[in-house]
Write a protein that holds these residues in place. Sequence first.
Motif, PDB file in Angstrom:
ATOM      1  N   GLY A 167      13.741  18.986 -52.085  1.00  0.00           N
ATOM      2  CA  GLY A 167      14.604  18.003 -51.424  1.00  0.00           C
ATOM      3  C   GLY A 167      15.412  18.684 -50.325  1.00  0.00           C
ATOM      4  N   TYR A 168      15.493  18.057 -49.164  1.00  0.00           N
ATOM      5  CA  TYR A 168      16.178  18.674 -48.027  1.00  0.00           C
ATOM      6  C   TYR A 168      17.239  17.750 -47.447  1.00  0.00           C
ATOM      7  N   ALA A 169      17.756  16.854 -48.291  1.00  0.00           N
ATOM      8  CA  ALA A 169      18.737  15.899 -47.779  1.00  0.00           C
ATOM      9  C   ALA A 169      19.803  15.636 -48.834  1.00  0.00           C
ATOM     10  N   GLY A 170      20.247  16.712 -49.452  1.00  0.00           N
ATOM     11  CA  GLY A 170      21.315  16.568 -50.441  1.00  0.00           C
ATOM     12  C   GLY A 170      20.785  16.455 -51.847  1.00  0.00           C
ATOM     13  N   LYS A 171      21.630  15.866 -52.687  1.00  0.00           N
ATOM     14  CA  LYS A 171      21.314  15.773 -54.116  1.00  0.00           C
ATOM     15  C   LYS A 171      20.677  14.431 -54.444  1.00  0.00           C
ATOM     16  N   ALA A 448       0.612   6.995 -52.755  1.00  0.00           N
ATOM     17  CA  ALA A 448       1.914   7.457 -53.254  1.00  0.00           C
ATOM     18  C   ALA A 448       2.363   8.596 -52.346  1.00  0.00           C
ATOM     19  N   ALA A 449       3.660   8.795 -52.248  1.00  0.00           N
ATOM     20  CA  ALA A 449       4.127   9.920 -51.443  1.00  0.00           C
ATOM     21  C   ALA A 449       5.439  10.445 -51.992  1.00  0.00           C
ATOM     22  N   VAL A 450       5.623  11.744 -51.803  1.00  0.00           N
ATOM     23  CA  VAL A 450       6.828  12.401 -52.284  1.00  0.00           C
ATOM     24  C   VAL A 450       7.973  12.103 -51.313  1.00  0.00           C
ATOM     25  N   SER A 451       9.050  11.604 -51.868  1.00  0.00           N
ATOM     26  CA  SER A 451      10.183  11.130 -51.071  1.00  0.00           C
ATOM     27  C   SER A 451      10.876  12.233 -50.275  1.00  0.00           C
ATOM     28  N   ASN A 452      11.450  11.841 -49.145  1.00  0.00           N
ATOM     29  CA  ASN A 452      12.256  12.802 -48.379  1.00  0.00           C
ATOM     30  C   ASN A 452      13.741  12.432 -48.376  1.00  0.00           C
ATOM     31  N   ILE A 453      14.183  11.606 -49.330  1.00  0.00           N
ATOM     32  CA  ILE A 453      15.596  11.206 -49.278  1.00  0.00           C
ATOM     33  C   ILE A 453      16.451  11.895 -50.337  1.00  0.00           C
ATOM     34  N   GLY A 454      17.731  11.937 -50.043  1.00  0.00           N
ATOM     35  CA  GLY A 454      18.709  12.462 -50.990  1.00  0.00           C
ATOM     36  C   GLY A 454      20.040  11.788 -50.711  1.00  0.00           C
ATOM     37  N   ASP A 455      21.119  12.350 -51.259  1.00  0.00           N
ATOM     38  CA  ASP A 455      22.394  11.643 -51.101  1.00  0.00           C
ATOM     39  C   ASP A 455      23.137  12.009 -49.820  1.00  0.00           C
ATOM     40  N   ASP A 456      22.508  12.696 -48.892  1.00  0.00           N
ATOM     41  CA  ASP A 456      23.115  12.863 -47.573  1.00  0.00           C
ATOM     42  C   ASP A 456      23.441  11.473 -47.032  1.00  0.00           C
ATOM     43  N   ARG A 457      24.502  11.404 -46.261  1.00  0.00           N
ATOM     44  CA  ARG A 457      24.925  10.109 -45.734  1.00  0.00           C
ATOM     45  C   ARG A 457      23.773   9.403 -44.997  1.00  0.00           C
ATOM     46  N   TRP A 469       9.732   8.373 -43.337  1.00  0.00           N
ATOM     47  CA  TRP A 469       9.886   7.482 -44.495  1.00  0.00           C
ATOM     48  C   TRP A 469       9.398   6.072 -44.113  1.00  0.00           C
ATOM     49  N   HIS A 470       9.906   5.580 -43.014  1.00  0.00           N
ATOM     50  CA  HIS A 470       9.497   4.262 -42.519  1.00  0.00           C
ATOM     51  C   HIS A 470       7.994   4.230 -42.225  1.00  0.00           C
ATOM     52  N   GLY A 471       7.526   5.256 -41.520  1.00  0.00           N
ATOM     53  CA  GLY A 471       6.117   5.272 -41.101  1.00  0.00           C
ATOM     54  C   GLY A 471       5.171   5.328 -42.285  1.00  0.00           C
ATOM     55  N   TYR A 472       5.557   6.098 -43.296  1.00  0.00           N
ATOM     56  CA  TYR A 472       4.724   6.173 -44.500  1.00  0.00           C
ATOM     57  C   TYR A 472       4.551   4.790 -45.120  1.00  0.00           C
ATOM     58  N   ALA A 473       5.677   4.115 -45.304  1.00  0.00           N
ATOM     59  CA  ALA A 473       5.621   2.819 -45.988  1.00  0.00           C
ATOM     60  C   ALA A 473       4.810   1.808 -45.177  1.00  0.00           C
TER      61      ALA A 473
END
Length: 685
Positions: A167-171, A448-457, A469-473
């Motif tokens: 994960g590269y976008a926080g927790k 299926a794809a591994v998410s790139n989101i986290g709790d970063d604002r 993220w948008h393009g994948y979906a």
Amino acid sequence: ESGYDCWLEYRHIENASLRENYLKRCASLAIIGGSPLLRTAGRELAHAISSMLGENPKDEAVTLIDAGAKGTIIVGTYGSSRLLEPLADVYRFDELGEEGYIIHASEDDCIYLSAASDKGVLYAVFHFIRLLQTGQSIESLRICEVPRNGLRMINHWDNMDGSIERGYAGKSIFFKDGRFIPDMSRIRDYARLLASVAINAVTINNVNVHRQESRLITDEFLPDVAKAAAIFRDYGIRLYLSVNFASTIEIGGLNTADPLDPDVTAWWKEAAANIYRYIPDFGGFLVKADSEFRPGPFTYGRNHADGANMLADAVAPFGGAVIWRCFVYNCLQDWRDRKTDRARAAYDHFMPLDGLFRDNVMLQIKNGPMDFQVREPVSPLFGGLTQTNQLLELQITQEYTGQQRHLCYLVPQWKEVFDFDTYARGERSTIAEVASGRLFGRESGGIAAVSNIGDDRNWTGHVLAQANWHGYARLAWDPGLSAEQLASEWIRMTFGLAAEPERVVKDMLLSSYDIYEAYTAPLGVGWMVNPNHHYGPNVDGYEYSKWGTYHYADCHGMGVDRTVRSGTGYAGQYHGPVVERYESLADCPDELLLFFHHVPYAHVLKSGKTVIQHIYDAHFGGADRAAELVAKWDSLASRIDADRFGQVRERLVHQAEHACEWRDMINTYFYRKSGIADEQGRVIY
Ligand code: BDP
């Protein structure tokens, strides 16, 4: 503007005539029916219209429209009102399935958003909003959409301590300190973003299931899992969990996880029944077994069909599925043995099992045979397996593609995967057709794809990584959409309709994969990254390790001979025309040359350059182009809000510097190995 709303910011439409035009047709709303999904849809539409057009749409009673009101958006499931009946003259509702929808503009300025199901209506609403956000005409709409893939899933690699593997976008937005985060409002915001791009399934915990996460399927955590599932349900998304294959031992008090042991079978049946008491529409299990030290059926001399089918039987009575990953290989390989090849592993393991899996099992296959490298060929299991449900697995999180500090728009990479012709049933047997299930007439399939989101604002760390993220979906819905289309759509929804930002950001996005590839590991060889965290260059980091990831560079040449003729035989796992292309040194595409062949540095590529000169040119050019990204972004300083502008700029500056590190390390290494100087005399140490 922190980026929190991503592509759903619903900014006010500045262009007055466009706004007027929209207002004529969006003055009032009639939502027919009150199911949770329709309520979600109605709320979203009212919110979008009032933010973008500056006026709250009137809540129109259906009877009024009946009496001839104009300029109303009529939202409902076909069959729920007389008002929708005329649509059947134009559309075949029985062909829309569970998720398809129509958008129809009538002559009296009414717009119909309808479907055969509530979920389809929700998707119609988000599509209609997208039309407004991207400035499309809504005058004579005749839209009919059906998804190309049944399952469109996101996998989270979240651990319950709050960390995220890769994960590269926080927790985590789900877990903290071994429990669920009590305030689930962020999950709701997340579900909304997912539904807007028609994602219909999520797993919320890491495929590497450790002790704490094993307990997600017990009474201790199921009440919380059920709460999260209820939030996702309001947005048409089914929740799945990753499970530990050895749960019977880890939490069940048994001393075996043998899938053929009656106690094990009974334990899983009861565990499944219990889950469905809490979550009646629970999606099922995702399993990583016998891979990278995870337990699995091999321990008991059983195969993966035995393992998957045992779990599948446990969830089948409740309509659940088992998603079984094919990322299975020996991670304790002997690097001196050139005959073993990690690339072969998934095919070698799973091909003999084709046809042995239950109907509610799907095999989840990574796009390539290795592990989400910048460039890999596609997995030969696609087109190989013909009697087994399959899911294509992609990685949105940029583990090997710059970890959301570098800009790397992955849609072009994914497009190449989808469009790849496996020749499994002659020409046009593309991966898109295989994964969806269509090519082999399978009931289920998808992506299926591994998410790139986290709790970063801003969710993704790098604001521009939201585009992945948008393009994948969007590709999961329709792999036929082009990278250009998707980039434009995302930019308009994210930064508004002004032409200049669109031109510049689009150029940046669409060139970024090429740029990243240019300054990292060359010609498909991969793996020249720092071990473990995988960030930044490391020329020999994996060269003498056990992971099966080698480039075999010496003073004569480099690359992995995977031909049937003289190498590991991996190239033979494809169908005829593909085997021929990869097997032949002359026909193998340059960008995969070192994946399939070991060649001297003076080997001449199709581009006319030698391998060594290509390496130098690509790395000097790539680093220069990375620096240009900063300049391009700077040209938008006055056109993008300061917050997001600053966030992106900081990362681009880092990328430009880091690209130089890549350039210098890779160039120096090959200069020293080969002793061949750069034709252009640039400085290489
Ligand atoms: C690799 C990651 C590792 C994952 C593994 C997987 O480095 O963290 O656990 O894939 O997909 O890309 O299971």
